[in-house]
Design an enzyme around this catalytic site. Structure first.
Site, PDB file in Angstrom:
ATOM      1  N   ASN A  42       0.843  -1.189   0.000  1.00 44.58           N
ATOM      2  CA  ASN A  42       0.000   0.000   0.000  1.00 44.58           C
ATOM      3  C   ASN A  42       0.880   1.242   0.000  1.00 44.58           C
ATOM      4  OD1 ASN A  42       0.576  -0.876   2.709  1.00 44.58           O
ATOM      5  ND2 ASN A  42      -1.051   0.401   3.523  1.00 44.58           N
ATOM      6  N   GLU A  44       0.331   5.232   0.554  1.00 41.90           N
ATOM      7  CA  GLU A  44      -0.630   6.246   0.985  1.00 41.90           C
ATOM      8  C   GLU A  44      -0.204   7.630   0.506  1.00 41.90           C
ATOM      9  OE1 GLU A  44      -1.102   5.565   5.222  1.00 41.90           O
ATOM     10  OE2 GLU A  44      -2.298   3.773   4.830  1.00 41.90           O
ATOM     11  N   ASN A  45      -1.104   8.583   0.713  1.00 43.99           N
ATOM     12  CA  ASN A  45      -0.862   9.960   0.296  1.00 43.99           C
ATOM     13  C   ASN A  45      -1.506  10.895   1.313  1.00 43.99           C
ATOM     14  OD1 ASN A  45      -1.662  12.532  -1.435  1.00 43.99           O
ATOM     15  ND2 ASN A  45      -0.035  11.478  -2.520  1.00 43.99           N
ATOM     16  N   ALA A  46      -0.930  12.081   1.479  1.00 43.19           N
ATOM     17  CA  ALA A  46      -1.483  13.055   2.417  1.00 43.19           C
ATOM     18  C   ALA A  46      -2.926  13.412   2.071  1.00 43.19           C
ATOM     19  CB  ALA A  46      -0.613  14.307   2.443  1.00 43.19           C
ATOM     20  N   GLU A  55      -2.759  -4.808  -3.146  1.00 43.15           N
ATOM     21  CA  GLU A  55      -3.200  -5.705  -4.222  1.00 43.15           C
ATOM     22  C   GLU A  55      -3.164  -4.987  -5.563  1.00 43.15           C
ATOM     23  OE1 GLU A  55      -4.636  -4.977  -1.329  1.00 43.15           O
ATOM     24  OE2 GLU A  55      -6.146  -6.462  -0.761  1.00 43.15           O
ATOM     25  N   CYS A  82     -10.002  -5.551   0.613  1.00 40.62           N
ATOM     26  CA  CYS A  82     -11.149  -4.635   0.710  1.00 40.62           C
ATOM     27  C   CYS A  82     -12.100  -4.857  -0.470  1.00 40.62           C
ATOM     28  CB  CYS A  82     -10.663  -3.185   0.758  1.00 40.62           C
ATOM     29  SG  CYS A  82     -10.148  -2.513  -0.841  1.00 40.62           S
ATOM     30  N   CYS A  85     -10.728  -3.875  -3.931  1.00 39.01           N
ATOM     31  CA  CYS A  85      -9.737  -4.833  -4.437  1.00 39.01           C
ATOM     32  C   CYS A  85     -10.410  -6.128  -4.877  1.00 39.01           C
ATOM     33  CB  CYS A  85      -8.660  -5.095  -3.391  1.00 39.01           C
ATOM     34  SG  CYS A  85      -7.526  -3.695  -3.233  1.00 39.01           S
TER      35      CYS A  85
HETATM   36  N1  THU Z   1      -5.277  -1.609   2.409  1.00 39.32           N
HETATM   37  C1  THU Z   1      -4.700  -2.405   1.458  1.00 39.32           C
HETATM   38  O1  THU Z   1      -3.561  -2.162   1.032  1.00 39.32           O
HETATM   39  N2  THU Z   1      -5.395  -3.463   0.982  1.00 39.32           N
HETATM   40  C2  THU Z   1      -6.651  -3.813   1.418  1.00 39.32           C
HETATM   41  O2  THU Z   1      -7.287  -4.684   0.829  1.00 39.32           O
HETATM   42  C3  THU Z   1      -7.202  -3.143   2.609  1.00 39.32           C
HETATM   43  C4  THU Z   1      -6.611  -1.815   2.921  1.00 39.32           C
HETATM   44  C5  THU Z   1      -4.533  -0.445   2.890  1.00 39.32           C
HETATM   45  C6  THU Z   1      -5.065   0.875   2.394  1.00 39.32           C
HETATM   46  C7  THU Z   1      -4.528   1.836   3.440  1.00 39.32           C
HETATM   47  O3  THU Z   1      -3.222   2.245   3.045  1.00 39.32           O
HETATM   48  C8  THU Z   1      -4.416   0.992   4.699  1.00 39.32           C
HETATM   49  O4  THU Z   1      -4.575  -0.357   4.287  1.00 39.32           O
HETATM   50  C9  THU Z   1      -5.448   1.321   5.760  1.00 39.32           C
HETATM   51  O5  THU Z   1      -6.715   1.310   5.206  1.00 39.32           O
END
Ligand code: THU
Length: 123
Positions: A42, A44-46, A55, A82, A85
């Site tokens: 994963n 992320e971004n601000a 995924e 999630c 995904c």
């Molecule tokens: N996240 C994933 O990388 N995959 C998932 O299927 C569930 C959530 C990440 C997104 C975010 O960076 C962090 O988990 C918290 O939600």
């Protein structure tokens, strides 16, 4: 590779996650039908909604090398995927999806098992 082997690989890959906002590190490792492996994390971004899941990072890496739906065999994820995904897993026609449950056990599904009556754009 077995689902458990892919999950263990994903757990190592998760160390590279860029998740300074949630501190929730996710990894995903996929194997193609011709035995190539792509790891994703994963990122992320601000601007929070712009982050990408592990995924989708792994699938985007495979796509950018020319792979297409039907070319990907299996994926291992450090946690349950999630909803968004699950739509990607459906689109990319994986044969097997494995992830680590919170109790430590390994779950194994088909994409249809994770997303019944999956949606495709009508022809
Ligand atoms: N996240 C994933 O990388 N995959 C998932 O299927 C569930 C959530 C990440 C997104 C975010 O960076 C962090 O988990 C918290 O939600």
């Amino acid at each position: 590779m077995t689902g458990e082997e892919l999950v263990i690989r994903a757990e190592a890959a998760a160390a590279n996650a860029y998740a300074p906002y949630s501190n929730y590190l996710v990894g995903a490792s996929l194997v193609t039908k011709d035995a190539r492996i792509y790891d994703g994390v994963n990122v992320e971004n601000a601007a929070y909604p712009l982050g990408i899941c592990a995924e989708r990072t792994a699938i985007a890496k495979a796509a950018s090398e020319g792979l297409r739906p039907g070319d990907l065999e299996a994926i291992g994820i450090t946690a349950s995927p999630c909803g968004g995904c699950r739509q990607w897993l459906h689109e990319w026609r994986f044969e097997r999806v494995a992830f680590r449950r919170e109790d430590g056990s390994i779950a194994e599904y088909t994409p249809a098992g994770l997303l019944p009556d999956g949606w495709d754009l009508p022809a």
